[in-house]
Enzyme design. Sequence first.
Site, PDB file in Angstrom:
ATOM      1  N   TYR A   1      28.593  -8.120  25.276  1.00  0.00           N
ATOM      2  CA  TYR A   1      29.887  -7.593  26.082  1.00  0.00           C
ATOM      3  C   TYR A   1      30.339  -8.671  26.741  1.00  0.00           C
ATOM      4  CZ  TYR A   1      32.426  -3.890  28.400  1.00  0.00           C
ATOM      5  OH  TYR A   1      33.384  -3.234  28.873  1.00  0.00           O
TER       6      TYR A   1
ATOM      7  N   ARG B   1      44.801  -1.729  26.713  1.00  0.00           N
ATOM      8  CA  ARG B   1      44.517  -2.561  27.978  1.00  0.00           C
ATOM      9  C   ARG B   1      43.095  -3.072  27.937  1.00  0.00           C
ATOM     10  NH1 ARG B   1      42.179  -3.143  32.569  1.00  0.00           N
ATOM     11  NH2 ARG B   1      40.562  -1.603  31.902  1.00  0.00           N
TER      12      ARG B   1
ATOM     13  N   LYS C   1      30.590  -1.964  24.308  1.00  0.00           N
ATOM     14  CA  LYS C   1      30.390  -1.055  25.209  1.00  0.00           C
ATOM     15  C   LYS C   1      29.241   0.138  24.602  1.00  0.00           C
ATOM     16  CE  LYS C   1      32.186  -0.028  29.397  1.00  0.00           C
ATOM     17  NZ  LYS C   1      32.808  -1.166  30.285  1.00  0.00           N
TER      18      LYS C   1
ATOM     19  N   GLU D   1      37.941   4.221  27.179  1.00  0.00           N
ATOM     20  CA  GLU D   1      37.628   3.036  27.465  1.00  0.00           C
ATOM     21  C   GLU D   1      38.920   2.166  27.372  1.00  0.00           C
ATOM     22  OE1 GLU D   1      35.871  -0.263  28.878  1.00  0.00           O
ATOM     23  OE2 GLU D   1      34.953   1.624  28.877  1.00  0.00           O
ATOM     24  N   ASP D   2      39.518   1.606  28.328  1.00  0.00           N
ATOM     25  CA  ASP D   2      40.536   0.616  28.201  1.00  0.00           C
ATOM     26  C   ASP D   2      41.644   1.225  27.519  1.00  0.00           C
ATOM     27  OD1 ASP D   2      38.919  -1.141  29.455  1.00  0.00           O
ATOM     28  OD2 ASP D   2      38.765  -2.774  27.616  1.00  0.00           O
TER      29      ASP D   2
ATOM     30  N   ASP E   1      35.369   5.019  31.777  1.00  0.00           N
ATOM     31  CA  ASP E   1      34.612   4.061  32.528  1.00  0.00           C
ATOM     32  C   ASP E   1      35.589   3.282  33.526  1.00  0.00           C
ATOM     33  OD1 ASP E   1      32.200   2.912  33.046  1.00  0.00           O
ATOM     34  OD2 ASP E   1      33.022   1.453  31.712  1.00  0.00           O
ATOM     35  N   ASP E   2      36.761   2.888  33.215  1.00  0.00           N
ATOM     36  CA  ASP E   2      37.642   1.950  34.157  1.00  0.00           C
ATOM     37  C   ASP E   2      37.970   2.694  35.170  1.00  0.00           C
ATOM     38  OD1 ASP E   2      37.743  -0.005  31.687  1.00  0.00           O
ATOM     39  OD2 ASP E   2      38.772   1.754  30.838  1.00  0.00           O
TER      40      ASP E   2
ATOM     41  N   ASN F   1      37.702  -8.851  35.125  1.00  0.00           N
ATOM     42  CA  ASN F   1      37.214  -9.366  33.878  1.00  0.00           C
ATOM     43  C   ASN F   1      38.144  -9.826  32.819  1.00  0.00           C
ATOM     44  OD1 ASN F   1      34.274  -9.238  33.926  1.00  0.00           O
ATOM     45  ND2 ASN F   1      34.219  -6.989  33.685  1.00  0.00           N
TER      46      ASN F   1
ATOM     47  N   ASN G   1      28.405  -4.745  37.314  1.00  0.00           N
ATOM     48  CA  ASN G   1      28.192  -4.314  35.941  1.00  0.00           C
ATOM     49  C   ASN G   1      28.116  -3.040  35.934  1.00  0.00           C
ATOM     50  OD1 ASN G   1      27.627  -4.064  33.307  1.00  0.00           O
ATOM     51  ND2 ASN G   1      26.717  -6.130  33.076  1.00  0.00           N
TER      52      ASN G   1
END
Length: 520
Positions: free
Chosen positions: A49, A102, A120, A191-192, A214-215, A355, A400
């Site tokens: 990851y 993204r 992930k 995610e993203d 999650d973001d 990140n 994290n």
Amino acid sequence: MTTMLLQQLRARATPLDKYLFLRDLQRDAEDQFYQLLLRHTEEILPYVYTPTVGEACQRYSHLPISTRGLYLRATEAGSFLDKLRAWPQQIIRVVVVTDGERILGLGDLGAGGMGISEGKILLYTAAAGVHPHLCMPVCLDVGTNNQQLLADPAYKGLRQKRLTGQAYDDVVDEFVRALQQWQPYVLVQFEDFANHNAFRLLERYREQLCCFNDDIQGTACITLAGLLSALRATGTSLLQQRFLFYGAGEAGTGIGELIALALQERHGLTREQGREHCFFMDSQGLVCASRNNLQHHKLPFAHDVPFQRDLISAVRHLRPTALIGVSTIHGAFSADVIQEMAQLNDRPIIFPLSNPTSMAECTFKEAFRGTAGRVLFASGSPFQPITLRRGVVHYPTQSNNAYVFPAIGHAAVLTACSHIPEEVFLLAAEALAHMTTLEELDQGLLFPRFTHVFDVSAELVAVVAQYMVQQGLGKQPADFESVLAAEQPLRAGRTAWEAYGRSKMFYGPDDSTSGPLAKL
């Protein structure tokens, strides 16, 4: 066997070489891969990851790898259910899905976003013991606006501009409906996704299925946990803080909203009063009431304060106790900014969360030296500790998300939770914040060491699962009482829910306590 594999891994020259070694191992010797991952999680995680996965996503079409996840392409609309039914594993409980727009701080990587879903999804197993065969990574390929990818002959995704509007929504909706029809129960992690879709999709589906972003929510949870842990070191309360965010996207405003919820639920403020503790900087300057060019998600934080063009001016005017970076702008926390925070606060809180490492607003060394070692620090990517004279070591904390979202997801799976309200993330943040020992706090750590993540997750699963059942969001598993009967007597300090959760965790293929898929 794992010792030999670890030596082979360490012999690889670059992080990407290590990433490829681990992918090959997972493909060719799955049992050995999971033994290595679960026994040496802290060492392995940066290669499966962040930060390595960012480079892997950028070069995804050029790497000698076989995709482990499922692509659902816009050109295949109408057949998503058939593709799901053709998946090798027909009992799936966790799905991580991205559209690749993204990826971390790297932007639109199109079909290369599959790498983020593949990375992930491993964290559910590595951090919370969800059986890997119950987990599926998905990438919705709706095109890309990345001209470099479109011009690349090796690019594996659709060679078209990204779908927008109703055409885009129809693809996402077919995915959700097909998934619900295929599986009687499934947890979906978004995610993203880019800001303009992330908030909208979360709002649309959060009451319709068990899902979270999650973001937005995972990052908010781990950041609030870090802040609450830092406040234990300062001896102050959340009510006394002023938070300045550099970056006003989904991650930042998600954190702000969870802070506001904490101030509402635990300190008696209204949600609006809670938001007044949070200030945001975007690419144009300070988010404030006098501006007329703000996106919808920024408006709740547009306070009646004078506009400030740059970060150092905002720090001097607002006098924040905590500075949180979610900008993906390397070096944004300059020496002047860090020193100003040190002058304003005895223990300045500085969290450069962006990140991968190349996007971090500052390094641990810069924050430590700029505050004469008084900083309370957490970052999105890992940094090396600092050793002073007399052998005193100060450790950076990695903020994290893997500390929280896999455990929340596992609790949701165990209880067949219908949906996940914001209070769940507040509860998890508070529980995690109190797991750090005073000795760890003195060393600079705001969370327990990641080597103890299974113990952390077991406690979080227990807290969250019990809450979900008590609130009617989920139900007590049918085998709850029989499992507890087999676990009697309970180990000292272990609750019934923790004992049950531990009994359902996957400890690796060579562990006698890891049972068949049916036990999950």
